[in-house]
Design a protein around this motif. Structure first.
Motif, PDB file in Angstrom:
ATOM      1  N   LYS A 116      -9.886 -14.587 -12.711  1.00  0.00           N
ATOM      2  CA  LYS A 116      -8.833 -15.540 -12.349  1.00  0.00           C
ATOM      3  C   LYS A 116      -8.631 -15.587 -10.841  1.00  0.00           C
ATOM      4  O   LYS A 116      -8.349 -16.645 -10.274  1.00  0.00           O
ATOM      5  N   PHE A 117      -8.753 -14.439 -10.186  1.00  0.00           N
ATOM      6  CA  PHE A 117      -8.539 -14.344  -8.738  1.00  0.00           C
ATOM      7  C   PHE A 117      -9.837 -13.939  -8.057  1.00  0.00           C
ATOM      8  O   PHE A 117     -10.025 -12.789  -7.683  1.00  0.00           O
ATOM      9  N   LEU A 118     -10.726 -14.904  -7.916  1.00  0.00           N
ATOM     10  CA  LEU A 118     -12.007 -14.667  -7.276  1.00  0.00           C
ATOM     11  C   LEU A 118     -11.809 -14.654  -5.762  1.00  0.00           C
ATOM     12  O   LEU A 118     -11.313 -15.629  -5.186  1.00  0.00           O
ATOM     13  N   PHE A 119     -12.189 -13.544  -5.132  1.00  0.00           N
ATOM     14  CA  PHE A 119     -12.095 -13.385  -3.684  1.00  0.00           C
ATOM     15  C   PHE A 119     -13.494 -13.424  -3.088  1.00  0.00           C
ATOM     16  O   PHE A 119     -14.467 -13.109  -3.768  1.00  0.00           O
ATOM     17  N   PRO A 120     -13.620 -13.765  -1.797  1.00  0.00           N
ATOM     18  CA  PRO A 120     -14.923 -13.664  -1.144  1.00  0.00           C
ATOM     19  C   PRO A 120     -15.446 -12.220  -1.237  1.00  0.00           C
ATOM     20  O   PRO A 120     -14.668 -11.270  -1.257  1.00  0.00           O
ATOM     21  N   GLU A 121     -16.739 -12.088  -1.310  1.00  0.00           N
ATOM     22  CA  GLU A 121     -17.357 -10.765  -1.468  1.00  0.00           C
ATOM     23  C   GLU A 121     -16.940  -9.786  -0.375  1.00  0.00           C
ATOM     24  O   GLU A 121     -16.831  -8.585  -0.623  1.00  0.00           O
ATOM     25  N   ALA A 122     -16.662 -10.274   0.811  1.00  0.00           N
ATOM     26  CA  ALA A 122     -16.248  -9.401   1.919  1.00  0.00           C
ATOM     27  C   ALA A 122     -14.919  -8.702   1.643  1.00  0.00           C
ATOM     28  O   ALA A 122     -14.558  -7.746   2.323  1.00  0.00           O
ATOM     29  N   ASN A 123     -14.169  -9.152   0.643  1.00  0.00           N
ATOM     30  CA  ASN A 123     -12.856  -8.584   0.320  1.00  0.00           C
ATOM     31  C   ASN A 123     -12.896  -7.473  -0.729  1.00  0.00           C
ATOM     32  O   ASN A 123     -11.871  -6.861  -1.016  1.00  0.00           O
ATOM     33  N   VAL A 124     -14.061  -7.206  -1.317  1.00  0.00           N
ATOM     34  CA  VAL A 124     -14.162  -6.230  -2.402  1.00  0.00           C
ATOM     35  C   VAL A 124     -13.623  -4.860  -1.988  1.00  0.00           C
ATOM     36  O   VAL A 124     -12.844  -4.240  -2.705  1.00  0.00           O
ATOM     37  N   GLY A 125     -13.997  -4.391  -0.817  1.00  0.00           N
ATOM     38  CA  GLY A 125     -13.577  -3.065  -0.354  1.00  0.00           C
ATOM     39  C   GLY A 125     -12.070  -2.941  -0.194  1.00  0.00           C
ATOM     40  O   GLY A 125     -11.479  -1.935  -0.584  1.00  0.00           O
ATOM     41  N   VAL A 126     -11.433  -3.956   0.368  1.00  0.00           N
ATOM     42  CA  VAL A 126      -9.984  -3.882   0.566  1.00  0.00           C
ATOM     43  C   VAL A 126      -9.258  -3.974  -0.770  1.00  0.00           C
ATOM     44  O   VAL A 126      -8.235  -3.319  -0.977  1.00  0.00           O
ATOM     45  N   LEU A 127      -9.788  -4.758  -1.712  1.00  0.00           N
ATOM     46  CA  LEU A 127      -9.177  -4.834  -3.038  1.00  0.00           C
ATOM     47  C   LEU A 127      -9.267  -3.478  -3.757  1.00  0.00           C
ATOM     48  O   LEU A 127      -8.306  -3.048  -4.396  1.00  0.00           O
ATOM     49  N   GLN A 128     -10.397  -2.809  -3.619  1.00  0.00           N
ATOM     50  CA  GLN A 128     -10.552  -1.488  -4.230  1.00  0.00           C
ATOM     51  C   GLN A 128      -9.581  -0.489  -3.607  1.00  0.00           C
ATOM     52  O   GLN A 128      -8.962   0.311  -4.305  1.00  0.00           O
ATOM     53  N   LYS A 129      -9.437  -0.539  -2.289  1.00  0.00           N
ATOM     54  CA  LYS A 129      -8.505   0.366  -1.612  1.00  0.00           C
ATOM     55  C   LYS A 129      -7.071   0.079  -2.047  1.00  0.00           C
ATOM     56  O   LYS A 129      -6.292   1.005  -2.290  1.00  0.00           O
ATOM     57  N   LEU A 130      -6.710  -1.187  -2.153  1.00  0.00           N
ATOM     58  CA  LEU A 130      -5.365  -1.544  -2.608  1.00  0.00           C
ATOM     59  C   LEU A 130      -5.099  -0.995  -4.009  1.00  0.00           C
ATOM     60  O   LEU A 130      -4.012  -0.500  -4.292  1.00  0.00           O
ATOM     61  N   ALA A 131      -6.090  -1.090  -4.884  1.00  0.00           N
ATOM     62  CA  ALA A 131      -5.924  -0.581  -6.246  1.00  0.00           C
ATOM     63  C   ALA A 131      -5.676   0.917  -6.233  1.00  0.00           C
ATOM     64  O   ALA A 131      -4.819   1.419  -6.968  1.00  0.00           O
ATOM     65  N   LEU A 132      -6.381   1.646  -5.385  1.00  0.00           N
ATOM     66  CA  LEU A 132      -6.203   3.096  -5.288  1.00  0.00           C
ATOM     67  C   LEU A 132      -4.850   3.465  -4.677  1.00  0.00           C
ATOM     68  O   LEU A 132      -4.226   4.436  -5.089  1.00  0.00           O
ATOM     69  N   ASP A 133      -4.418   2.680  -3.694  1.00  0.00           N
ATOM     70  CA  ASP A 133      -3.182   2.993  -2.958  1.00  0.00           C
ATOM     71  C   ASP A 133      -1.931   2.415  -3.601  1.00  0.00           C
ATOM     72  O   ASP A 133      -0.827   2.745  -3.197  1.00  0.00           O
ATOM     73  N   GLU A 134      -2.088   1.551  -4.594  1.00  0.00           N
ATOM     74  CA  GLU A 134      -0.966   0.808  -5.161  1.00  0.00           C
ATOM     75  C   GLU A 134       0.173   1.697  -5.634  1.00  0.00           C
ATOM     76  O   GLU A 134       1.345   1.386  -5.427  1.00  0.00           O
ATOM     77  N   GLU A 135      -0.133   2.806  -6.216  1.00  0.00           N
ATOM     78  CA  GLU A 135       0.923   3.691  -6.724  1.00  0.00           C
ATOM     79  C   GLU A 135       1.805   4.252  -5.614  1.00  0.00           C
ATOM     80  O   GLU A 135       2.990   4.507  -5.824  1.00  0.00           O
ATOM     81  N   SER A 136       1.235   4.441  -4.431  1.00  0.00           N
ATOM     82  CA  SER A 136       2.026   5.034  -3.341  1.00  0.00           C
ATOM     83  C   SER A 136       2.731   3.998  -2.475  1.00  0.00           C
ATOM     84  O   SER A 136       3.437   4.363  -1.541  1.00  0.00           O
ATOM     85  N   MET A 137       2.531   2.731  -2.760  1.00  0.00           N
ATOM     86  CA  MET A 137       3.157   1.680  -1.941  1.00  0.00           C
ATOM     87  C   MET A 137       4.589   1.461  -2.339  1.00  0.00           C
ATOM     88  O   MET A 137       5.018   1.658  -3.401  1.00  0.00           O
TER      89      MET A 137
END
Length: 137
Positions: A116-137
């Motif tokens: 549903k939320f297709l991002f440019p391939e260059a964004n994969v790394g930041v999306l993965q980091k956000l997923a890991l950090d989401e609990e501490s935000m």
């Protein structure tokens, strides 16, 4: 040699959601979702470029932002550096000020629902980091 230096803002709210925008038909990678931002102009700092871009694109005024993630990207021989910033404080209410679609999406959903939320391939790394950090935000 880097031909494009780009900043992008991950605009957050208290509900662990980020405001994302959809690229318009006249832009490269049209139809993809993105964290709003744009090119850093000659003589501009990344922070001032972020403030300018988010004012133009979302009609908000950045009050506090912190560097979050950097991506070095090569697209068909063209080099890009994208600096992502967490936008922690701002005034105004984000909207697609240039006619683009924008919406608040829970961080978990950005990663979980990539069809549903297709991002440019260059964004994969930041999306993965956000997923890991989401609990501490």
């Amino acid at each position: 040699m880097i031909s494009n230096y780009i900043v992008a803002g991950i605009v957050l709210n208290q509900g662990k959601s980020a405001f994302i925008t959809k690229r318009r038909a006249n832009q490269t990678q049209s139809g993809c979702w993105e964290f709003p931002g744009g090119k850093v102009e000659l003589g501009e700092t990344s922070e001032s470029a972020l403030s300018r871009e988010l004012s133009e694109e979302l009609d908000i005024r950045v009050q506090e932002a912190q560097h979050y993630f950097t991506v070095d990207w090569d697209d068909a021989g063209e080099k890009f550096v994208i600096d992502f910033f967490l936008v922690l404080s701002y005034s105004g209410y984000p909207k697609g000020a240039e006619g683009q679609v924008g919406q608040w999406v829970p961080i978990k959903q950005l990663v979980a629902d990539n069809s549903k939320f297709l991002f440019p391939e260059a964004n994969v790394g930041v999306l993965q980091k956000l997923a890991l950090d989401e609990e501490s935000m």
